[in-house]
Every structure is written in C-alpha cells, then in structure tokens.
Scaffold this motif. Structure first.
Motif, PDB file in Angstrom:
ATOM      1  N   ILE A  17      43.768  56.010  11.231  1.00  0.00           N
ATOM      2  CA  ILE A  17      42.808  54.822  11.751  1.00  0.00           C
ATOM      3  C   ILE A  17      43.252  53.702  11.191  1.00  0.00           C
ATOM      4  CG2 ILE A  17      41.338  54.354   9.933  1.00  0.00           C
ATOM      5  CD1 ILE A  17      40.455  56.743   8.535  1.00  0.00           C
ATOM      6  N   ALA A  18      45.025  53.579  10.370  1.00  0.00           N
ATOM      7  CA  ALA A  18      45.744  52.339  10.758  1.00  0.00           C
ATOM      8  C   ALA A  18      46.273  51.412  12.191  1.00  0.00           C
ATOM      9  CB  ALA A  18      46.878  52.154   9.748  1.00  0.00           C
ATOM     10  N   ARG A  19      46.479  52.912  12.810  1.00  0.00           N
ATOM     11  CA  ARG A  19      47.457  52.924  13.794  1.00  0.00           C
ATOM     12  C   ARG A  19      45.754  52.370  14.954  1.00  0.00           C
ATOM     13  NH1 ARG A  19      50.246  57.290  12.922  1.00  0.00           N
ATOM     14  NH2 ARG A  19      49.238  58.369  13.699  1.00  0.00           N
ATOM     15  N   ALA A  20      44.680  52.774  15.114  1.00  0.00           N
ATOM     16  CA  ALA A  20      44.289  52.671  15.750  1.00  0.00           C
ATOM     17  C   ALA A  20      43.284  51.304  15.380  1.00  0.00           C
ATOM     18  CB  ALA A  20      42.412  53.932  15.271  1.00  0.00           C
ATOM     19  N   PHE A  21      43.023  50.604  14.050  1.00  0.00           N
ATOM     20  CA  PHE A  21      43.014  49.530  14.775  1.00  0.00           C
ATOM     21  C   PHE A  21      43.943  48.125  14.916  1.00  0.00           C
ATOM     22  CE2 PHE A  21      39.844  50.843  11.863  1.00  0.00           C
ATOM     23  CZ  PHE A  21      38.289  50.355  11.539  1.00  0.00           C
ATOM     24  N   LYS A  22      45.448  48.594  14.112  1.00  0.00           N
ATOM     25  CA  LYS A  22      46.646  47.755  14.933  1.00  0.00           C
ATOM     26  C   LYS A  22      46.326  47.605  16.460  1.00  0.00           C
ATOM     27  CE  LYS A  22      50.789  46.273  13.726  1.00  0.00           C
ATOM     28  NZ  LYS A  22      52.013  46.703  12.753  1.00  0.00           N
ATOM     29  N   GLY A  23      46.021  49.002  16.700  1.00  0.00           N
ATOM     30  CA  GLY A  23      46.094  48.996  18.538  1.00  0.00           C
ATOM     31  C   GLY A  23      45.016  48.161  19.282  1.00  0.00           C
ATOM     32  N   GLY A  25      43.623  45.711  17.371  1.00  0.00           N
ATOM     33  CA  GLY A  25      43.946  44.242  17.381  1.00  0.00           C
ATOM     34  C   GLY A  25      42.499  44.207  16.708  1.00  0.00           C
ATOM     35  N   ILE A  26      41.984  44.358  15.511  1.00  0.00           N
ATOM     36  CA  ILE A  26      40.924  44.752  14.859  1.00  0.00           C
ATOM     37  C   ILE A  26      41.919  44.455  13.264  1.00  0.00           C
ATOM     38  CG2 ILE A  26      38.860  45.490  14.310  1.00  0.00           C
ATOM     39  CD1 ILE A  26      38.426  46.924  16.474  1.00  0.00           C
ATOM     40  N   PRO A  27      41.520  43.095  12.569  1.00  0.00           N
ATOM     41  CA  PRO A  27      42.124  43.176  11.290  1.00  0.00           C
ATOM     42  C   PRO A  27      40.897  43.907  10.741  1.00  0.00           C
ATOM     43  CG  PRO A  27      40.387  40.792  12.220  1.00  0.00           C
ATOM     44  CD  PRO A  27      40.823  42.204  13.160  1.00  0.00           C
ATOM     45  N   ALA A  28      41.269  44.539   9.756  1.00  0.00           N
ATOM     46  CA  ALA A  28      41.420  45.810   8.521  1.00  0.00           C
ATOM     47  C   ALA A  28      41.504  45.934   7.524  1.00  0.00           C
ATOM     48  CB  ALA A  28      41.627  47.072   8.995  1.00  0.00           C
ATOM     49  N   ALA A  29      40.924  46.400   6.587  1.00  0.00           N
ATOM     50  CA  ALA A  29      40.682  46.668   5.064  1.00  0.00           C
ATOM     51  C   ALA A  29      40.250  48.123   4.427  1.00  0.00           C
ATOM     52  CB  ALA A  29      40.236  45.095   4.246  1.00  0.00           C
ATOM     53  N   MET A  67      48.222  52.639   3.515  1.00  0.00           N
ATOM     54  CA  MET A  67      47.125  51.521   3.705  1.00  0.00           C
ATOM     55  C   MET A  67      48.895  50.307   3.649  1.00  0.00           C
ATOM     56  SD  MET A  67      45.076  51.871   5.218  1.00  0.00           S
ATOM     57  CE  MET A  67      44.894  52.958   6.040  1.00  0.00           C
ATOM     58  N   ALA A  68      49.152  50.057   2.597  1.00  0.00           N
ATOM     59  CA  ALA A  68      50.816  49.171   2.113  1.00  0.00           C
ATOM     60  C   ALA A  68      52.100  49.940   3.337  1.00  0.00           C
ATOM     61  CB  ALA A  68      51.695  49.525   0.205  1.00  0.00           C
ATOM     62  N   GLU A  69      52.470  50.951   3.557  1.00  0.00           N
ATOM     63  CA  GLU A  69      53.153  51.000   4.990  1.00  0.00           C
ATOM     64  C   GLU A  69      52.170  50.152   5.330  1.00  0.00           C
ATOM     65  OE1 GLU A  69      53.235  55.161   4.769  1.00  0.00           O
ATOM     66  OE2 GLU A  69      54.381  55.279   3.071  1.00  0.00           O
ATOM     67  N   ALA A  70      51.044  50.217   5.951  1.00  0.00           N
ATOM     68  CA  ALA A  70      50.806  50.109   7.390  1.00  0.00           C
ATOM     69  C   ALA A  70      50.107  48.666   7.368  1.00  0.00           C
ATOM     70  CB  ALA A  70      49.551  50.592   7.448  1.00  0.00           C
ATOM     71  N   GLY A  71      50.277  47.610   6.155  1.00  0.00           N
ATOM     72  CA  GLY A  71      50.461  46.360   5.983  1.00  0.00           C
ATOM     73  C   GLY A  71      48.974  46.286   6.281  1.00  0.00           C
ATOM     74  N   VAL A  72      47.771  47.293   5.906  1.00  0.00           N
ATOM     75  CA  VAL A  72      46.379  46.675   5.827  1.00  0.00           C
ATOM     76  C   VAL A  72      45.816  46.492   3.266  1.00  0.00           C
ATOM     77  CG1 VAL A  72      44.644  48.165   5.855  1.00  0.00           C
ATOM     78  CG2 VAL A  72      46.290  48.640   7.740  1.00  0.00           C
ATOM     79  N   PRO A  73      45.265  45.234   4.198  1.00  0.00           N
ATOM     80  CA  PRO A  73      44.655  45.255   2.732  1.00  0.00           C
ATOM     81  C   PRO A  73      44.405  46.146   1.939  1.00  0.00           C
ATOM     82  CG  PRO A  73      44.278  43.979   3.931  1.00  0.00           C
ATOM     83  CD  PRO A  73      45.623  44.695   4.419  1.00  0.00           C
ATOM     84  N   VAL A  74      44.247  46.532   0.477  1.00  0.00           N
ATOM     85  CA  VAL A  74      42.905  47.622  -0.047  1.00  0.00           C
ATOM     86  C   VAL A  74      42.014  46.806  -0.941  1.00  0.00           C
ATOM     87  CG1 VAL A  74      42.737  49.470  -1.859  1.00  0.00           C
ATOM     88  CG2 VAL A  74      45.114  49.519  -0.539  1.00  0.00           C
ATOM     89  N   ILE A  75      40.501  46.827  -0.905  1.00  0.00           N
ATOM     90  CA  ILE A  75      39.574  46.140  -1.491  1.00  0.00           C
ATOM     91  C   ILE A  75      39.591  48.207  -2.309  1.00  0.00           C
ATOM     92  CG2 ILE A  75      37.603  45.488  -2.170  1.00  0.00           C
ATOM     93  CD1 ILE A  75      38.062  45.166   0.956  1.00  0.00           C
TER      94      ILE A  75
END
Length: 131
Positions: A17-23, A25-29, A67-75
């Motif tokens: 999931i994290a790779r798909a958003f990063k690939g 270019g979509i900001p994710a949380a 998510m921390a490894e992927a640089g995605v913030p967690v709410i």
C-alpha cells in the motif's frame, strides 16, 4: 485460534500500500484501527466469531512500524477515541460509536488533515488551515 492474517502477511500488505501511494506520487497517511468492545462482541452476539481489542493494539503497532519505515505518518484515531471515555460511553453497540463520538472523531481527523495537507487555492498556491 490464529488470526486470519498473519503478521508477515499484514506487514507485506501495508508495504505494498505504501509503495503504491509513493509510486503514484500521492501523499498518504495511515489511520489506525479503533478498538471494539470485547465484552459485548465476544458474548452471545456473534457465536464463534471473536474480535479482541488486544489484537487491534498489536496490529496497530505493526502498522505504525511499517508506516514509519515508509515515511508515512500515522493518525492515532484509536488513541484519540479511547481518550474520550470508557467503552459504555463510546459505543452504541459492539463496534460502532455513538453519534457524539463520531463527531469528535471527524473533527480530530479533519484537523489533522487540514494541518498536514494544506488546501490548494487558485493557481497552485496553498493555503494553510489551522486546526
């Protein structure tokens, strides 16, 4: 018994999931999962089908690490929701929250999103909303 999805499978799904958003270019949380009321859910309501808040905490921890490894913030919706009161005050049944709790959750999420992802105005300019 055993969880339906293993820790390994869950972590790999999250990485995809994290790779798909990063690939794209979509900001994710990532919004973590809220707990359930074990006493109601695991009683006679759903014989043979169990859901445990302890599992929610475990899988939320797995998600936070990935998510921390992927640089995605967690709410932390679960932590926020738990801060609103005891289970009888929160739930209208075993997994759904009372209307007032839902409104507070919506305010919490909207404030977080507005602070993290400023709204676009006109020709690509951003406007920072303060929660």
């Amino acid at each position: 018994g055993e969880p339906e999805i293993s820790e390994t499978e869950y972590r790999e799904n999250l990485r995809r999931i994290a790779r798909a958003f990063k690939g794209a270019g979509i900001p994710a949380a990532w919004i973590n999962t809220t707990h359930s009321c074990d006493a109601i859910h695991n009683g006679a309501l759903f014989p043979g089908f169990f859901r445990f808040s302890a599992d929610v905490e475990t899988y939320n921890r797995y998600a936070a690490e990935v998510m921390a490894e992927a640089g995605v913030p967690v709410i932390d919706l679960n932590g926020f929701t738990r801060s609103l009161g005891a289970d009888p005050e929160l739930f209208c049944d075993h997994v759904h929250f009372r209307d007032g709790v839902r409104r507070e959750q919506a305010r919490f999420l909207a404030s977080w999103i507005k602070a993290r992802f400023p709204a676009k105005t006109g020709a690509g300019e951003t406007k920072n909303h303060q929660p």
